[in-house]
Design an enzyme around this catalytic site. Structure first.
Site, mmCIF file in Angstrom:
data_model
loop_
_atom_site.group_PDB
_atom_site.id
_atom_site.type_symbol
_atom_site.label_atom_id
_atom_site.label_comp_id
_atom_site.label_asym_id
_atom_site.label_seq_id
_atom_site.Cartn_x
_atom_site.Cartn_y
_atom_site.Cartn_z
ATOM 1 N N CYS A 119 39.596 32.746 17.973
ATOM 2 C CA CYS A 119 41.004 32.342 17.958
ATOM 3 C C CYS A 119 41.718 33.211 16.936
ATOM 4 O O CYS A 119 41.082 33.917 16.148
ATOM 5 C CB CYS A 119 41.124 30.856 17.625
ATOM 6 N N CYS A 129 47.806 30.462 17.861
ATOM 7 C CA CYS A 129 46.547 30.937 18.442
ATOM 8 C C CYS A 129 46.708 32.219 19.247
ATOM 9 O O CYS A 129 45.719 32.729 19.791
ATOM 10 C CB CYS A 129 45.939 29.848 19.318
ATOM 11 N N LYS A 194 41.275 21.650 26.024
ATOM 12 C CA LYS A 194 41.647 21.412 24.629
ATOM 13 C C LYS A 194 43.056 20.853 24.597
ATOM 14 O O LYS A 194 44.015 21.528 24.988
ATOM 15 C CB LYS A 194 41.563 22.710 23.819
ATOM 16 N N ARG A 204 43.029 21.513 10.256
ATOM 17 C CA ARG A 204 44.039 22.518 9.916
ATOM 18 C C ARG A 204 44.093 22.761 8.412
ATOM 19 O O ARG A 204 44.408 23.859 7.963
ATOM 20 C CB ARG A 204 45.395 22.114 10.488
ATOM 21 N N ARG A 216 51.769 23.403 19.064
ATOM 22 C CA ARG A 216 50.944 24.161 20.009
ATOM 23 C C ARG A 216 51.000 23.584 21.425
ATOM 24 O O ARG A 216 50.126 23.851 22.240
ATOM 25 C CB ARG A 216 49.500 24.196 19.495
ATOM 26 N N LYS A 247 37.774 18.888 24.065
ATOM 27 C CA LYS A 247 38.178 18.672 22.679
ATOM 28 C C LYS A 247 39.554 18.034 22.660
ATOM 29 O O LYS A 247 40.457 18.553 23.324
ATOM 30 C CB LYS A 247 38.201 20.015 21.928
ATOM 31 N N SER A 273 37.752 16.715 13.629
ATOM 32 C CA SER A 273 37.878 16.448 12.202
ATOM 33 C C SER A 273 38.421 15.058 11.882
ATOM 34 O O SER A 273 37.895 14.371 10.997
ATOM 35 C CB SER A 273 38.766 17.512 11.558
ATOM 36 N N TYR A 312 30.719 17.240 12.746
ATOM 37 C CA TYR A 312 30.569 17.388 11.303
ATOM 38 C C TYR A 312 29.548 16.402 10.745
ATOM 39 O O TYR A 312 29.154 16.524 9.583
ATOM 40 C CB TYR A 312 31.938 17.192 10.623
#
Length: 327
Positions: A119, A129, A194, A204, A216, A247, A273, A312
């Protein structure tokens, strides 16, 4: 006859439940996202994501060694460059931070699967992006830079490149460029579906990639649309994607299931996240049992059809499995 069915017979005790359990997750299913930052010595915790760090190359090498010891099969790399410019040149420099990290990981742990996020948002001041022209994110000019980035990752030793930009035609452009440079064995994991999601906030901060203007939504998908996801995925399959991703994860399990039913390719879910940070915050308050919630979440991804999961929580989950195996 009792006049009703006794479904509880197979739930009476643990081993009965094990015998009829339909789905399971394992460490082999996990991909750990790692943030590498140019010019950093050691590591720094990301405030919005407790337990997740920015790594300099020295600390990254130690982190990779720990991941290998835990048996985690794959990582996906995100780079934070020291410099940004209009053409995102740090994204495809031979000595860029991602390229250096790929070489380090593969030199010391050649069996580790190294994926790279492809990206431009971390690498240009606009935080978008793709290439920005007169306040608009232009599609076709962006494809050239994305393809250059993917080739540079392959040259560094990446096993899988994962375009996350949501520009039209990027999978075809990347596949053509990889093949033209001889990297025919490098796989493309497409962020095929996405969404323009509110669940990316902590990322971010982690990636230093918040847009400098606007949002976006002109290129990431509208969260209201499910049928569109099938069209996006079909395009990427036609263009040469080797695997597909949805995602975020949890809010879009229905979409994950739809892709599983429609396409035979390997399918990934990204446990993003904010999903991670919300679990951490609630656990810190004592409102939830973190391990139980995480394990149930991973199971939900597998039940919906994911072959592997970017999360994560991967390190913690692997440690839980390892600790259980010692008992």
């Amino acid at each position: 006859m009792d006049g009703f069915r006794r479904h509880r017979r197979w739930r009476a005790h643990a081993n009965l439940r094990r015998l009829v359990r339909e789905h399971a997750w394992q460490v082999d299913d996990l991909v750990y996202p790692v943030f590498v930052r140019e010019g950093l010595n050691g590591k720094e915790e990301i405030a919005a994501m407790p337990g997740v760090y920015h790594f300099g190359l020295d600390a990254f090498r130690r982190e990779v060694a720990e991941l290998a010891e835990l048996g985690i099969p794959a990582i996906i790399l995100f780079g934070i460059p020291a410099d940004k410019d209009e053409w995102s040149t740090s994204a495809y420099r031979e000595d860029g931070i991602v390229q250096q990290a790929v070489r380090a990981a593969k030199a010391e742990h050649p069996d580790l699967v190294v994926m790279t996020d492809v990206c431009l948002c971390q690498y240009n001041p606009a935080g978008h992006c793709g290439v920005v022209r007169d306040g608009k994110i232009v599609n076709d000019e962006s494809l050239t830079l994305l393809a250059k980035t993917a080739v540079s990752h392959a040259q560094a030793g990446a096993d899988v490149v994962a375009p996350s930009d949501m520009m039209d035609g990027r999978v075809a452009a990347i596949r053509q460029a990889l093949d033209a440079h001889g990297w025919t064995d490098v796989a493309i994991l497409s962020y095929a579906v996405k969404y323009a999601s509110a669940f990316y906030g902590p990322f971010r901060e982690a990636a230093h990639s918040a847009p400098a203007f606007g949002d976006r939504r002109s290129y990431q998908m509208d969260p209201a649309n499910a049928r569109e996801a099938l069209r996006e995925a079909a395009s990427d399959v036609e263009e040469g994607a080797d695997a597909l991703m949805v995602k975020p994860g949890l809010p879009y399990l229905d979409v994950l299931r739809s892709l599983r039913e429609a396409f035979p390719l390997p399918l990934a879910a990204y446990h993003v996240s904010a999903e991670y940070s919300m679990v951490k915050a609630a656990a810190e308050k004592g409102w939830i049992d973190e391990r139980s919630v995480v394990e149930e979440t991973l199971l939900a991804f597998k039940r919906a059809g994911a072959d592997f999961i970017l999360t994560y929580h991967a390190k913690e989950a692997a440690k839980w499995v390892k600790a259980s195996s010692w008992r």
